[in-house]
Design an enzyme around this catalytic site. Sequence first.
Site, short mmCIF file in Angstrom:
data_model
loop_
_atom_site.label_atom_id
_atom_site.label_comp_id
_atom_site.label_asym_id
_atom_site.label_seq_id
_atom_site.Cartn_x
_atom_site.Cartn_y
_atom_site.Cartn_z
N ASP A 1 1.02 -1.21 0.23
CA ASP A 1 0.00 0.03 -0.13
C ASP A 1 0.80 1.28 -0.14
O ASP A 1 1.55 1.57 0.80
CB ASP A 1 -0.82 -0.20 1.10
CG ASP A 1 -1.92 1.04 1.28
OD1 ASP A 1 -1.82 2.10 0.58
OD2 ASP A 1 -2.88 0.76 2.17
N HIS A 2 0.79 1.96 -1.12
CA HIS A 2 1.69 3.28 -1.31
C HIS A 2 1.35 4.40 -0.27
O HIS A 2 2.04 5.28 -0.21
CB HIS A 2 1.89 3.60 -2.65
CG HIS A 2 2.90 4.59 -2.98
ND1 HIS A 2 3.96 4.62 -2.32
CD2 HIS A 2 3.11 4.94 -4.51
CE1 HIS A 2 4.89 5.32 -3.08
NE2 HIS A 2 4.52 5.72 -4.09
N ARG A 3 0.02 4.09 0.19
CA ARG A 3 -0.23 5.31 1.25
C ARG A 3 0.61 5.23 2.55
O ARG A 3 0.88 6.17 3.23
CB ARG A 3 -1.59 5.10 1.66
CG ARG A 3 -2.69 5.41 0.61
CD ARG A 3 -4.09 5.13 0.87
NE ARG A 3 -4.16 3.87 1.25
CZ ARG A 3 -5.58 3.22 1.66
NH1 ARG A 3 -6.57 4.03 1.89
NH2 ARG A 3 -5.50 2.16 2.15
N ILE B 1 3.69 3.05 2.48
CA ILE B 1 4.91 2.48 2.11
C ILE B 1 5.52 3.20 0.99
O ILE B 1 4.80 3.05 -0.32
CB ILE B 1 4.92 1.00 2.10
CG1 ILE B 1 4.46 0.40 3.50
CG2 ILE B 1 6.29 0.53 1.94
CD1 ILE B 1 3.96 -1.10 3.40
#
Length: 467
Positions: free
Chosen positions: A437-439, A441
């Site tokens: 999850d780019h939110r 990481i």
Amino acid sequence: MAKEIKVPQIGDGVESATVSEILVAEGDKIEKDQSVIAVESDKASVEVPSSAAGTIKEIKISEGDEVEVGQVIILLEDSDDGDEEAEDNKETSEEESEDTDDDDEKQSDKKKKKVEEEKSEDSKDSADDEDEDSDEDDEGEEEKESENDESESEDEDKKEKKKSGKSSGKSTGAGIQASPGTRRLARELGVDLSEMAEEISGKISEKDVKEFAKGGNQKSTKLASVSLPDFEKWGSVEREPLNNIRKATAKNVTASWQSVPHVFQFDEADITDIQQYLEANQDKAEKAGGKLTITALLTKIVASALVRFPKFNASVDMENQEMILKNYVNIGIAVATEKGLLVPVIKNADKKSIIEIAAELTNIAEKARDGKLSKEDMEGANFSISNLGGIGGTNFTPIVPAPQSGILGISRSAKKPVYIEDEFKPREILPLSLSYDHRLIDGADGAAFINWITQALEDPYKALLGA
């Protein structure tokens, strides 16, 4: 008099299930707590016990039917209880009769009072009469509109009940707690109240409908759909209903894909030496009731990595703008079954040895394939592992199962020439796929995480020492 046996609460969040087997027959004498049917939900298969003893008079469901919590499934013949129920019904009827008499007296008093008020109003001048008439017209219009709304809601409820073939109405029809105005707004915005009822407990408000329509409700699992052509134009087709596991999978992966901004990272690990470690310790695992596999080893390695990289063991709370860091390490392990994908959970994996994990993996895999996983077996995962190495493929991009923040994919290993000490040597290479999850990481964190796992696979003691 017949006694009703109803579907009890199967589990948290489980409101319906499919009847997989009927364990009794009409005319059978059963005891209290004896299993009468087996049902299958998207989470697990369970047996439903009888709430009373007696002789079965009628079985009201068939195998394959979908039943809801509170639905009557069996009628028992029990004369003793029937007499008590009849007496209770008689007392209740008498109480209702008394209440009705009281209500009639109250209604009569109200009518008399209303007549006196109307006579008093006649003495007012014509201007007041006109104003009064205007107000009454407005009130009449509002009452009429309200009645129309209620009528539309009732019609809608009847249609939904008729369509589903059920009368208990947990998530459809009259079972949905919403005012006529809220129902009308939902129709205007194209919102399905039955889907909202699955996510919202209690009465649904107009605000809830608006947020749902805007996509503001992050729990919404409404599936995106496309218009399908008439496939029969090109040949014959067959239709097969989705089972509960497949329906749940479709909803969950769609919700995850729509809400989680995915990043995918790939790496390869040389597992030549670690395969020797697995072979050397296989006897210990078998004595403990398990099998030492690369999945068992990776579960232990990933557990150590989650302690070292806490963001991968966290969840994001966008509503409160917070990151939820967990002080426990639970890892979900994807298991393929005939009915679909199930993900049982290894709890506190960081505190267990590789041998303990191997034995537990063997046990939960068997339970998954036999349909015996409980609700608790599949709850609480912080991170997941999916191993397709036994099937094939060089790489794949697994979808992050929200609200988790990451998932590791394992593909089939293969021998490759690796340049070591001025010469090529055959080595067993394992492809790894990391989705996160780019939110929470960033790419640098993702690269560091999968790099640590790769190094740990190449050094069997790295994860154990926590280096």
